[in-house]
Motif scaffolding. Structure first.
Motif, PDB file in Angstrom:
ATOM      1  N   GLU A 138     -14.681   6.940 -31.663  1.00  0.00           N
ATOM      2  CA  GLU A 138     -14.024   6.540 -32.912  1.00  0.00           C
ATOM      3  C   GLU A 138     -13.896   5.026 -32.861  1.00  0.00           C
ATOM      4  O   GLU A 138     -13.110   4.503 -32.066  1.00  0.00           O
ATOM      5  CB  GLU A 138     -12.645   7.194 -33.009  1.00  0.00           C
ATOM      6  N   GLY A 139     -14.713   4.318 -33.636  1.00  0.00           N
ATOM      7  CA  GLY A 139     -14.772   2.859 -33.504  1.00  0.00           C
ATOM      8  C   GLY A 139     -15.393   2.536 -32.155  1.00  0.00           C
ATOM      9  O   GLY A 139     -16.523   2.901 -31.885  1.00  0.00           O
ATOM     10  N   ASN A 140     -14.606   1.874 -31.296  1.00  0.00           N
ATOM     11  CA  ASN A 140     -15.093   1.610 -29.932  1.00  0.00           C
ATOM     12  C   ASN A 140     -14.258   2.335 -28.879  1.00  0.00           C
ATOM     13  O   ASN A 140     -14.292   1.995 -27.712  1.00  0.00           O
ATOM     14  CB  ASN A 140     -15.137   0.105 -29.652  1.00  0.00           C
ATOM     15  N   VAL A 141     -13.517   3.358 -29.292  1.00  0.00           N
ATOM     16  CA  VAL A 141     -12.648   4.118 -28.388  1.00  0.00           C
ATOM     17  C   VAL A 141     -13.288   5.472 -28.072  1.00  0.00           C
ATOM     18  O   VAL A 141     -13.726   6.199 -28.966  1.00  0.00           O
ATOM     19  CB  VAL A 141     -11.246   4.304 -29.000  1.00  0.00           C
ATOM     20  N   CYS A 184     -21.084  16.360  -9.957  1.00  0.00           N
ATOM     21  CA  CYS A 184     -19.960  16.606  -9.040  1.00  0.00           C
ATOM     22  C   CYS A 184     -18.703  16.876  -9.844  1.00  0.00           C
ATOM     23  O   CYS A 184     -18.014  15.939 -10.280  1.00  0.00           O
ATOM     24  CB  CYS A 184     -19.764  15.411  -8.109  1.00  0.00           C
ATOM     25  N   ASN A 185     -18.405  18.118 -10.049  1.00  0.00           N
ATOM     26  CA  ASN A 185     -17.382  18.579 -10.974  1.00  0.00           C
ATOM     27  C   ASN A 185     -16.033  17.874 -10.810  1.00  0.00           C
ATOM     28  O   ASN A 185     -15.485  17.337 -11.775  1.00  0.00           O
ATOM     29  CB  ASN A 185     -17.222  20.097 -10.831  1.00  0.00           C
ATOM     30  N   GLY A 186     -15.486  17.857  -9.627  1.00  0.00           N
ATOM     31  CA  GLY A 186     -14.165  17.268  -9.423  1.00  0.00           C
ATOM     32  C   GLY A 186     -14.139  15.776  -9.709  1.00  0.00           C
ATOM     33  O   GLY A 186     -13.245  15.276 -10.401  1.00  0.00           O
ATOM     34  N   ASN A 187     -15.111  15.053  -9.189  1.00  0.00           N
ATOM     35  CA  ASN A 187     -15.162  13.603  -9.405  1.00  0.00           C
ATOM     36  C   ASN A 187     -15.361  13.267 -10.880  1.00  0.00           C
ATOM     37  O   ASN A 187     -14.738  12.336 -11.403  1.00  0.00           O
ATOM     38  CB  ASN A 187     -16.294  12.974  -8.584  1.00  0.00           C
ATOM     39  N   LEU A 188     -16.205  13.999 -11.546  1.00  0.00           N
ATOM     40  CA  LEU A 188     -16.482  13.696 -12.947  1.00  0.00           C
ATOM     41  C   LEU A 188     -15.325  14.073 -13.853  1.00  0.00           C
ATOM     42  O   LEU A 188     -15.069  13.399 -14.854  1.00  0.00           O
ATOM     43  CB  LEU A 188     -17.787  14.359 -13.378  1.00  0.00           C
ATOM     44  N   LYS A 189     -14.576  15.110 -13.492  1.00  0.00           N
ATOM     45  CA  LYS A 189     -13.356  15.438 -14.240  1.00  0.00           C
ATOM     46  C   LYS A 189     -12.338  14.314 -14.086  1.00  0.00           C
ATOM     47  O   LYS A 189     -11.660  13.938 -15.039  1.00  0.00           O
ATOM     48  CB  LYS A 189     -12.748  16.749 -13.749  1.00  0.00           C
ATOM     49  N   ALA A 190     -12.239  13.750 -12.882  1.00  0.00           N
ATOM     50  CA  ALA A 190     -11.303  12.653 -12.638  1.00  0.00           C
ATOM     51  C   ALA A 190     -11.695  11.420 -13.444  1.00  0.00           C
ATOM     52  O   ALA A 190     -10.842  10.778 -14.084  1.00  0.00           O
ATOM     53  CB  ALA A 190     -11.253  12.315 -11.146  1.00  0.00           C
ATOM     54  N   ILE A 191     -12.983  11.077 -13.446  1.00  0.00           N
ATOM     55  CA  ILE A 191     -13.455   9.934 -14.236  1.00  0.00           C
ATOM     56  C   ILE A 191     -13.117  10.151 -15.710  1.00  0.00           C
ATOM     57  O   ILE A 191     -12.628   9.242 -16.388  1.00  0.00           O
ATOM     58  CB  ILE A 191     -14.971   9.720 -14.044  1.00  0.00           C
ATOM     59  N   SER A 192     -13.346  11.352 -16.184  1.00  0.00           N
ATOM     60  CA  SER A 192     -13.069  11.662 -17.591  1.00  0.00           C
ATOM     61  C   SER A 192     -11.600  11.465 -17.924  1.00  0.00           C
ATOM     62  O   SER A 192     -11.264  10.880 -18.962  1.00  0.00           O
ATOM     63  CB  SER A 192     -13.484  13.105 -17.904  1.00  0.00           C
ATOM     64  N   LYS A 193     -10.721  11.924 -17.069  1.00  0.00           N
ATOM     65  CA  LYS A 193      -9.274  11.766 -17.295  1.00  0.00           C
ATOM     66  C   LYS A 193      -8.861  10.302 -17.245  1.00  0.00           C
ATOM     67  O   LYS A 193      -8.074   9.832 -18.070  1.00  0.00           O
ATOM     68  CB  LYS A 193      -8.479  12.554 -16.257  1.00  0.00           C
ATOM     69  N   LEU A 194      -9.382   9.568 -16.268  1.00  0.00           N
ATOM     70  CA  LEU A 194      -9.005   8.165 -16.108  1.00  0.00           C
ATOM     71  C   LEU A 194      -9.466   7.298 -17.282  1.00  0.00           C
ATOM     72  O   LEU A 194      -8.821   6.299 -17.598  1.00  0.00           O
ATOM     73  CB  LEU A 194      -9.580   7.607 -14.806  1.00  0.00           C
ATOM     74  N   LEU A 195     -10.560   7.677 -17.918  1.00  0.00           N
ATOM     75  CA  LEU A 195     -11.117   6.863 -18.994  1.00  0.00           C
ATOM     76  C   LEU A 195     -10.730   7.333 -20.390  1.00  0.00           C
ATOM     77  O   LEU A 195     -11.140   6.717 -21.380  1.00  0.00           O
ATOM     78  CB  LEU A 195     -12.635   6.803 -18.860  1.00  0.00           C
ATOM     79  N   GLU A 196      -9.956   8.373 -20.505  1.00  0.00           N
ATOM     80  CA  GLU A 196      -9.526   8.893 -21.805  1.00  0.00           C
ATOM     81  C   GLU A 196      -8.867   7.773 -22.615  1.00  0.00           C
ATOM     82  O   GLU A 196      -7.937   7.113 -22.156  1.00  0.00           O
ATOM     83  CB  GLU A 196      -8.558  10.056 -21.626  1.00  0.00           C
ATOM     84  N   GLY A 197      -9.385   7.525 -23.802  1.00  0.00           N
ATOM     85  CA  GLY A 197      -8.824   6.508 -24.683  1.00  0.00           C
ATOM     86  C   GLY A 197      -9.286   5.088 -24.389  1.00  0.00           C
ATOM     87  O   GLY A 197      -8.796   4.141 -24.992  1.00  0.00           O
ATOM     88  N   ARG A 234     -22.333   2.857 -24.778  1.00  0.00           N
ATOM     89  CA  ARG A 234     -22.928   1.703 -25.478  1.00  0.00           C
ATOM     90  C   ARG A 234     -23.913   2.184 -26.535  1.00  0.00           C
ATOM     91  O   ARG A 234     -23.924   1.707 -27.665  1.00  0.00           O
ATOM     92  CB  ARG A 234     -23.607   0.773 -24.478  1.00  0.00           C
ATOM     93  N   LYS A 235     -24.760   3.155 -26.175  1.00  0.00           N
ATOM     94  CA  LYS A 235     -25.749   3.671 -27.123  1.00  0.00           C
ATOM     95  C   LYS A 235     -25.048   4.306 -28.323  1.00  0.00           C
ATOM     96  O   LYS A 235     -25.427   4.062 -29.472  1.00  0.00           O
ATOM     97  CB  LYS A 235     -26.656   4.694 -26.439  1.00  0.00           C
ATOM     98  N   ALA A 236     -24.022   5.099 -28.079  1.00  0.00           N
ATOM     99  CA  ALA A 236     -23.279   5.743 -29.163  1.00  0.00           C
ATOM    100  C   ALA A 236     -22.638   4.694 -30.060  1.00  0.00           C
ATOM    101  O   ALA A 236     -22.692   4.803 -31.296  1.00  0.00           O
ATOM    102  CB  ALA A 236     -22.224   6.672 -28.585  1.00  0.00           C
ATOM    103  N   TYR A 237     -22.037   3.684 -29.468  1.00  0.00           N
ATOM    104  CA  TYR A 237     -21.389   2.631 -30.234  1.00  0.00           C
ATOM    105  C   TYR A 237     -22.393   1.909 -31.129  1.00  0.00           C
ATOM    106  O   TYR A 237     -22.135   1.671 -32.304  1.00  0.00           O
ATOM    107  CB  TYR A 237     -20.708   1.644 -29.272  1.00  0.00           C
ATOM    108  N   GLU A 238     -23.548   1.574 -30.581  1.00  0.00           N
ATOM    109  CA  GLU A 238     -24.592   0.885 -31.365  1.00  0.00           C
ATOM    110  C   GLU A 238     -25.098   1.768 -32.511  1.00  0.00           C
ATOM    111  O   GLU A 238     -25.379   1.257 -33.595  1.00  0.00           O
ATOM    112  CB  GLU A 238     -25.752   0.472 -30.453  1.00  0.00           C
ATOM    113  N   GLU A 239     -25.202   3.051 -32.267  1.00  0.00           N
ATOM    114  CA  GLU A 239     -25.698   3.966 -33.297  1.00  0.00           C
ATOM    115  C   GLU A 239     -24.683   4.215 -34.408  1.00  0.00           C
ATOM    116  O   GLU A 239     -25.055   4.623 -35.495  1.00  0.00           O
ATOM    117  CB  GLU A 239     -26.129   5.287 -32.673  1.00  0.00           C
ATOM    118  N   THR A 240     -23.398   3.994 -34.118  1.00  0.00           N
ATOM    119  CA  THR A 240     -22.365   4.267 -35.127  1.00  0.00           C
ATOM    120  C   THR A 240     -21.964   3.023 -35.904  1.00  0.00           C
ATOM    121  O   THR A 240     -21.125   3.102 -36.791  1.00  0.00           O
ATOM    122  CB  THR A 240     -21.110   4.885 -34.476  1.00  0.00           C
ATOM    123  N   LYS A 241     -22.554   1.891 -35.563  1.00  0.00           N
ATOM    124  CA  LYS A 241     -22.222   0.656 -36.313  1.00  0.00           C
ATOM    125  C   LYS A 241     -22.739   0.703 -37.722  1.00  0.00           C
ATOM    126  O   LYS A 241     -23.752   1.217 -38.031  1.00  0.00           O
ATOM    127  CB  LYS A 241     -22.827  -0.560 -35.598  1.00  0.00           C
TER     128      LYS A 241
END
Length: 84
Positions: A20-23, A33-46, A77-84
């Motif tokens: 949404e915008g750049n968020v 790697c399920n556990g590590n990638l779940k952690a990355i996802s949580k840490l980067l939320e928002g 980055r790709k998603a952001y460029e495509e939504t501009k």
């Protein structure tokens, strides 16, 4: 907007997230790697596209020249460029 990115050169097959915008929110890795990638996802939320790129771009995994984290940076980055 929901976005799906097909990864290259890593264990995760794809990355799904909402932009949404750049968020970025609702990050989900398919495979990898399920556990590590779940952690990355949580840490980067928002987080912004710029923040994710700053923290994760160029991160490697073993002898690979990329990683799931690096692929996420490329994806947002790709998603952001495509939504501009």
């Amino acid at each position: 907007m929901d976005y799906t990115y097909r990864t290259s050169g890593v264990c995760a097959m794809m990355i799904k997230f909402h932009i949404e915008g750049n968020v970025i929110s609702n990050i989900e890795f398919v495979g990898g790697c399920n556990g590590n990638l779940k952690a990355i996802s949580k840490l980067l939320e928002g987080s912004t596209v710029e923040y994710i790129e700053e923290k994760l771009s160029g991160n490697t995994c073993g002898f690979k020249n990329t990683s799931c984290a690096d692929q996420l940076a490329k994806a947002v980055r790709k998603a952001y460029e495509e939504t501009k």
